[in-house]
Write a protein that holds these residues in place. Sequence first.
Motif, PDB file in Angstrom:
ATOM      1  N   UNK A 197       0.746  -1.218  -0.007  1.00 55.51           N
ATOM      2  CA  UNK A 197      -0.003  -0.022  -0.008  1.00 55.51           C
ATOM      3  C   UNK A 197       1.113   1.214  -0.095  1.00 55.51           C
ATOM      4  N   UNK A 198       2.042   1.229   0.879  1.00 54.69           N
ATOM      5  CA  UNK A 198       3.058   2.434   0.751  1.00 54.69           C
ATOM      6  C   UNK A 198       3.748   2.502  -0.724  1.00 54.69           C
ATOM      7  N   UNK A 199       4.075   1.446  -1.093  1.00 60.27           N
ATOM      8  CA  UNK A 199       4.580   1.652  -2.485  1.00 60.27           C
ATOM      9  C   UNK A 199       3.701   2.293  -3.589  1.00 60.27           C
ATOM     10  N   UNK A 200       2.486   1.638  -3.324  1.00 62.56           N
ATOM     11  CA  UNK A 200       1.604   2.235  -4.540  1.00 62.56           C
ATOM     12  C   UNK A 200       1.130   3.638  -4.322  1.00 62.56           C
ATOM     13  N   UNK A 201       1.164   3.758  -3.132  1.00 67.21           N
ATOM     14  CA  UNK A 201       0.551   5.123  -2.488  1.00 67.21           C
ATOM     15  C   UNK A 201       1.970   6.396  -3.009  1.00 67.21           C
ATOM     16  N   UNK A 202       3.138   5.795  -2.962  1.00 66.65           N
ATOM     17  CA  UNK A 202       4.184   6.762  -3.314  1.00 66.65           C
ATOM     18  C   UNK A 202       4.257   6.988  -4.921  1.00 66.65           C
ATOM     19  N   UNK A 203       3.958   5.243  -5.333  1.00 71.50           N
ATOM     20  CA  UNK A 203       3.710   5.653  -7.026  1.00 71.50           C
ATOM     21  C   UNK A 203       2.812   6.611  -7.683  1.00 71.50           C
ATOM     22  N   UNK A 204       1.556   6.289  -7.097  1.00 70.59           N
ATOM     23  CA  UNK A 204       0.497   7.330  -7.536  1.00 70.59           C
ATOM     24  C   UNK A 204       0.413   8.564  -6.995  1.00 70.59           C
ATOM     25  N   UNK A 205       1.241   8.995  -5.951  1.00 73.65           N
ATOM     26  CA  UNK A 205       1.267  10.361  -5.389  1.00 73.65           C
ATOM     27  C   UNK A 205       2.242  11.314  -6.366  1.00 73.65           C
ATOM     28  N   UNK A 206       3.302  10.261  -6.837  1.00 71.35           N
ATOM     29  CA  UNK A 206       4.460  10.780  -7.623  1.00 71.35           C
ATOM     30  C   UNK A 206       3.985  11.213  -8.975  1.00 71.35           C
ATOM     31  N   UNK A 207       3.212  10.150  -9.324  1.00 75.30           N
ATOM     32  CA  UNK A 207       2.841  10.304 -10.829  1.00 75.30           C
ATOM     33  C   UNK A 207       1.748  11.458 -10.979  1.00 75.30           C
ATOM     34  N   UNK A 208       0.512  11.668 -10.218  1.00 77.07           N
ATOM     35  CA  UNK A 208      -0.013  12.714  -9.864  1.00 77.07           C
ATOM     36  C   UNK A 208       0.528  14.060  -9.906  1.00 77.07           C
ATOM     37  N   UNK A 209       1.258  14.027  -8.901  1.00 83.29           N
ATOM     38  CA  UNK A 209       2.064  15.218  -8.620  1.00 83.29           C
ATOM     39  C   UNK A 209       3.008  15.727  -9.860  1.00 83.29           C
ATOM     40  N   UNK A 210       3.733  14.666 -10.404  1.00 82.24           N
ATOM     41  CA  UNK A 210       4.368  14.920 -11.528  1.00 82.24           C
ATOM     42  C   UNK A 210       3.588  15.451 -12.659  1.00 82.24           C
ATOM     43  N   UNK A 211       2.433  15.051 -13.027  1.00 87.81           N
ATOM     44  CA  UNK A 211       1.673  15.205 -13.845  1.00 87.81           C
ATOM     45  C   UNK A 211       0.905  16.570 -13.975  1.00 87.81           C
ATOM     46  N   UNK A 212       0.647  16.912 -12.580  1.00 87.24           N
ATOM     47  CA  UNK A 212       0.184  18.382 -12.346  1.00 87.24           C
ATOM     48  C   UNK A 212       0.911  19.366 -12.241  1.00 87.24           C
ATOM     49  N   UNK A 213       2.233  19.089 -11.712  1.00 86.94           N
ATOM     50  CA  UNK A 213       3.169  20.192 -11.631  1.00 86.94           C
ATOM     51  C   UNK A 213       4.404  20.271 -12.745  1.00 86.94           C
ATOM     52  N   UNK A 214       4.434  19.193 -13.325  1.00 84.52           N
ATOM     53  CA  UNK A 214       5.423  18.972 -14.301  1.00 84.52           C
ATOM     54  C   UNK A 214       6.695  18.618 -13.842  1.00 84.52           C
TER      55      UNK A 214
END
Length: 448
Positions: A197-214
């Motif tokens: 759950x922690x690894x998936x949360x980091x994956x998705x949080x990083x993906x969304x943050x990267x997409x939103x902020x570049x």
Amino acid sequence: MNRRLTLASSAAGAVVVALDGTVLTVAQPTLQRELGASFAEVQWTSTAYLIAVASLLVFAGRLGDRYGQRRMFGLGMLGFGAASAGIGLAPGVGWVIGLRVVQGVFGALLQPATLGMLRTAYPPDGLARPLALRTASVGLAAAAGPLLGGALVTGLGWRAVFFLHVLPTAIFGVLALAGREEEREPVVRTPLDVPGAVLLAVTLAGLVHGLVTGAPVSLGAAVVAGVAFVRHERRTPSPLLPPGLIAVPAVGAALGILVAASAALFGTLFVGVYVLQRTLGLGPFASALRSLPLAVLTVASAAGCPVLLRRLGPRRTVASAMALLALGVLLLARPSAGPALYGGFALLGAGFGTVMVAATHVVVRQADAGSAGVAGGSQQTALNVGPALGVAVAGALLGSGTVVPLLVLAVPAVFGVALARSLPGASSIASVTPHADERDRSPIPARR
């Protein structure tokens, strides 16, 4: 809860979340002015929520499978409402951003449960109609959100849009938690995969943050965490994502289609604002009227999708709907104030409303009752990642004008047509309407 209350609760939870996003968009300029916030801080009132909810949806779905969908839904609704009330009383923008994170956590609890409760209350072949009603409710909320938000902000101020959620979340949250114990849905007693759950949360949080902020660092962290997550899931005896669900080709295709459809739609809507207001010179209200066919056709197509599923099956239904979605994007790539503009928005609504019901039907139907929460969490994750991807692509290409990004955004819709080949055909669905003897059947008893 009985089936009618379960369906009403599922729709109410989905509507609350849909309204939250649309009314906040309307309220943000006033919030910025009254709290003396910067533009970046106002953006974070949306981004913080999106990161929190997207990173936790799958794990929240697993919690629902283990401890009960109704319980997670009730806690999620009450927490979401309490956080909303806190935002309405917030003294500064820092408090708003922090409470939006809290709101995202509780939003992650309730969203998978809105689908999980339907899966445990209805037989697999009877899911299309309740899913269609739920989707139609979301479409109505999305259409009414800007108008309702504008009225509240104009008459009562930006804080009123957050107090809007307090009463319905309290009512449905209490009803869910007050349900009789013997009506509890099936639960899964396998150990929780916390590292996964922690690894998936980091994956998705990083993906969304990267997409939103570049931010490339966030995208890099998402890749590293994603690789580690896959390795972990292959080795652990109790994986977060049940192999029996994710190994089904139809489920993977349906999730990919939801990402593609939501990326195409929301990316197109992001560009559409510039088409309407800059290219065509329309004001905000006139722009809203031009896009009204989108909301109307989303609701109508969702309501009619069960008939298509029964006659055509998911494969042909989704392929046709994704083709309509792609055509709608291409029509909007030719700026015009005439019928093509209305037709483009109408095709977007008809395609997306149909895809939402049909693809979600495949995902939830393939899951057994004990994995309904994870199935719901996976579906909701796809619908959070897709818009972030679409808006990121649209924002990156908008400097070249409005035609190029819309042509690019048509690509995922076309790709969805190809993905639809992996979905079940008409012969795989005996019925999408509950039989008479199923309507009065009590919910599935808890597993012992």
